[in-house]
Design a protein around this motif. Structure first.
Motif, PDB file in Angstrom:
ATOM      1  N   ALA A  28       0.887  -1.170   0.000  1.00  0.00           N
ATOM      2  CA  ALA A  28       0.000   0.000   0.000  1.00  0.00           C
ATOM      3  C   ALA A  28       0.923   1.218   0.000  1.00  0.00           C
ATOM      4  CB  ALA A  28      -0.903   0.000   1.228  1.00  0.00           C
ATOM      5  N   PRO A  29       1.206   1.818  -1.160  1.00  0.00           N
ATOM      6  CA  PRO A  29       2.346   2.730  -1.273  1.00  0.00           C
ATOM      7  C   PRO A  29       2.124   4.144  -0.759  1.00  0.00           C
ATOM      8  CG  PRO A  29       1.275   2.498  -3.405  1.00  0.00           C
ATOM      9  CD  PRO A  29       0.590   1.544  -2.473  1.00  0.00           C
ATOM     10  N   TYR A  30       0.883   4.524  -0.464  1.00  0.00           N
ATOM     11  CA  TYR A  30       0.611   5.894  -0.030  1.00  0.00           C
ATOM     12  C   TYR A  30       0.423   5.946   1.485  1.00  0.00           C
ATOM     13  CZ  TYR A  30      -0.170   6.959  -4.956  1.00  0.00           C
ATOM     14  OH  TYR A  30      -0.021   7.119  -6.308  1.00  0.00           O
ATOM     15  N   ALA A  31       1.296   6.698   2.161  1.00  0.00           N
ATOM     16  CA  ALA A  31       1.202   6.802   3.618  1.00  0.00           C
ATOM     17  C   ALA A  31      -0.043   7.559   4.065  1.00  0.00           C
ATOM     18  CB  ALA A  31       2.455   7.484   4.172  1.00  0.00           C
ATOM     19  N   ARG A  32      -0.719   8.229   3.150  1.00  0.00           N
ATOM     20  CA  ARG A  32      -1.913   8.969   3.547  1.00  0.00           C
ATOM     21  C   ARG A  32      -3.072   8.051   3.934  1.00  0.00           C
ATOM     22  NH1 ARG A  32      -2.092  10.368  -2.191  1.00  0.00           N
ATOM     23  NH2 ARG A  32      -3.860   9.379  -3.244  1.00  0.00           N
ATOM     24  N   ARG A  33      -2.906   6.737   3.779  1.00  0.00           N
ATOM     25  CA  ARG A  33      -3.939   5.851   4.323  1.00  0.00           C
ATOM     26  C   ARG A  33      -4.007   5.991   5.842  1.00  0.00           C
ATOM     27  NH1 ARG A  33      -2.363  -0.295   4.920  1.00  0.00           N
ATOM     28  NH2 ARG A  33      -0.140  -0.218   5.398  1.00  0.00           N
ATOM     29  N   PHE A  34      -2.906   6.472   6.456  1.00  0.00           N
ATOM     30  CA  PHE A  34      -2.946   6.878   7.864  1.00  0.00           C
ATOM     31  C   PHE A  34      -3.439   8.322   7.888  1.00  0.00           C
ATOM     32  CE2 PHE A  34       0.531   3.802   7.338  1.00  0.00           C
ATOM     33  CZ  PHE A  34       0.101   2.808   8.201  1.00  0.00           C
ATOM     34  N   ALA A  35      -4.742   8.488   7.738  1.00  0.00           N
ATOM     35  CA  ALA A  35      -5.322   9.795   7.426  1.00  0.00           C
ATOM     36  C   ALA A  35      -5.101  10.828   8.518  1.00  0.00           C
ATOM     37  CB  ALA A  35      -6.821   9.639   7.161  1.00  0.00           C
ATOM     38  N   ARG A  36      -4.863  10.398   9.742  1.00  0.00           N
ATOM     39  CA  ARG A  36      -4.657  11.343  10.839  1.00  0.00           C
ATOM     40  C   ARG A  36      -3.180  11.671  11.046  1.00  0.00           C
ATOM     41  NH1 ARG A  36      -9.206   8.600  11.370  1.00  0.00           N
ATOM     42  NH2 ARG A  36      -8.035   6.652  11.435  1.00  0.00           N
ATOM     43  N   ALA A  37      -2.314  11.119  10.163  1.00  0.00           N
ATOM     44  CA  ALA A  37      -0.874  11.341  10.324  1.00  0.00           C
ATOM     45  C   ALA A  37      -0.199  11.886   9.079  1.00  0.00           C
ATOM     46  CB  ALA A  37      -0.189  10.034  10.738  1.00  0.00           C
ATOM     47  N   ALA A  38      -0.649  11.489   7.902  1.00  0.00           N
ATOM     48  CA  ALA A  38       0.079  11.820   6.671  1.00  0.00           C
ATOM     49  C   ALA A  38      -0.866  12.371   5.617  1.00  0.00           C
ATOM     50  CB  ALA A  38       0.800  10.589   6.139  1.00  0.00           C
ATOM     51  N   ARG A  39      -0.277  13.118   4.689  1.00  0.00           N
ATOM     52  CA  ARG A  39      -1.045  13.736   3.611  1.00  0.00           C
ATOM     53  C   ARG A  39      -0.285  13.583   2.295  1.00  0.00           C
ATOM     54  NH1 ARG A  39      -4.058  13.677   7.181  1.00  0.00           N
ATOM     55  NH2 ARG A  39      -5.413  15.298   8.054  1.00  0.00           N
ATOM     56  N   GLY A  40      -0.977  13.872   1.204  1.00  0.00           N
ATOM     57  CA  GLY A  40      -0.335  13.939  -0.098  1.00  0.00           C
ATOM     58  C   GLY A  40       0.181  12.596  -0.580  1.00  0.00           C
TER      59      GLY A  40
END
Length: 239
Positions: free
Chosen positions: A97-109
């Motif tokens: 899962a290559p996008y860290a924004r799946r941790f929506a409360r920690a990462a963006r973009g």
């Protein structure tokens, strides 16, 4: 002389037959290709979580370390990974899962998420800065993860990979990115080319894939394989 070795971390191992079996499987597979390589198994205190993985550099006695999750199987020599860590400080794979924004409360973009189950690293100041930032960010950010399972939204309360992605960005680390063969996750990686280096799954490597890997190791003509979608723990070679 540079010391090289492998570190495993675990907690609540005693009496946990599943974990102990997986650890034994991983170490035996490692010794098949790197006979006699030093191995350190660190049992963390009861109550430890994924967030405590950031301590792996401090817990490693080696100059060059390979960290392996317990549910891994080594399927080929790993010298190239150590060499890339020596050159670039860190060698690893992008997460399935290559996008860290799946941790929506920690990462963006478009911040990249890396899988921390197979990490090669050195003890350089650059690596020490990275691991210190990882440990701090693990404690500072909300790494909970919402995901869908059987049509229902569920939440994982914490995960170390959010902090790792943020730390790589914060310290401006440029890791050497290894192909998915070095951290093959069969639930999501359904196909590949050439020999696998590390299988990362609780299920055993299918017999056909072990045979395929033996034929591909050191070969100049690399073949394609595909895991059959209707049999998640078994597979068939592509025509």
């Amino acid at each position: 002389m540079t010391s090289v070795g492998v570190v495993y971390l675990g907690w609540d191992l005693r009496g946990n037959d599943r974990m102990l079996h997986a650890l034994d499987r991983s170490v035996r597979s490692l010794y098949r290709f790197h006979d006699g390589i030093p191995v350190k198994v660190v049992e963390l205190p009861t109550g430890s979580t994924l967030l405590d993985k950031a301590a792996m550099l401090d817990l490693s006695p080696f100059d060059l370390t390979l960290f392996l999750d317990i549910d891994t199987v080594v399927m080929d020599t790993l010298d190239f990974g150590f060499a890339m860590a020596h050159r670039h400080h860190l060698a690893c794979c992008v997460c399935e899962a290559p996008y860290a924004r799946r941790f929506a409360r920690a990462a963006r973009g478009d911040l990249v998420e890396y899988n921390t189950g197979v990490l090669f690293f050195d003890r350089s100041p650059e690596s020490q800065s990275l691991f210190k930032a990882w440990d701090r960010l693990n404690r500072e950010v909300d790494s909970s993860l919402d995901f869908v399972h059987n049509g229902q939204v569920r939440r994982m309360p914490l995960n170390d990979q959010a902090g790792f992605a943020l730390a790589v960005e914060e310290v401006k680390m440029c890791p050497f990115v290894l192909p998915s063969n070095w951290n093959f996750r069969p639930l999501w990686h359904r196909m590949g080319f050439g020999p696998l280096k590390v299988w990362h799954d609780w299920n055993d490597v299918p017999a056909w894939l072990m045979e395929f890997n033996e034929r591909q190791r050191g070969g100049e003509i690399l073949d394609f394989f595909e895991i059959a979608p209707d049999r998640p723990t078994r597979a068939s070679l592509a025509a």
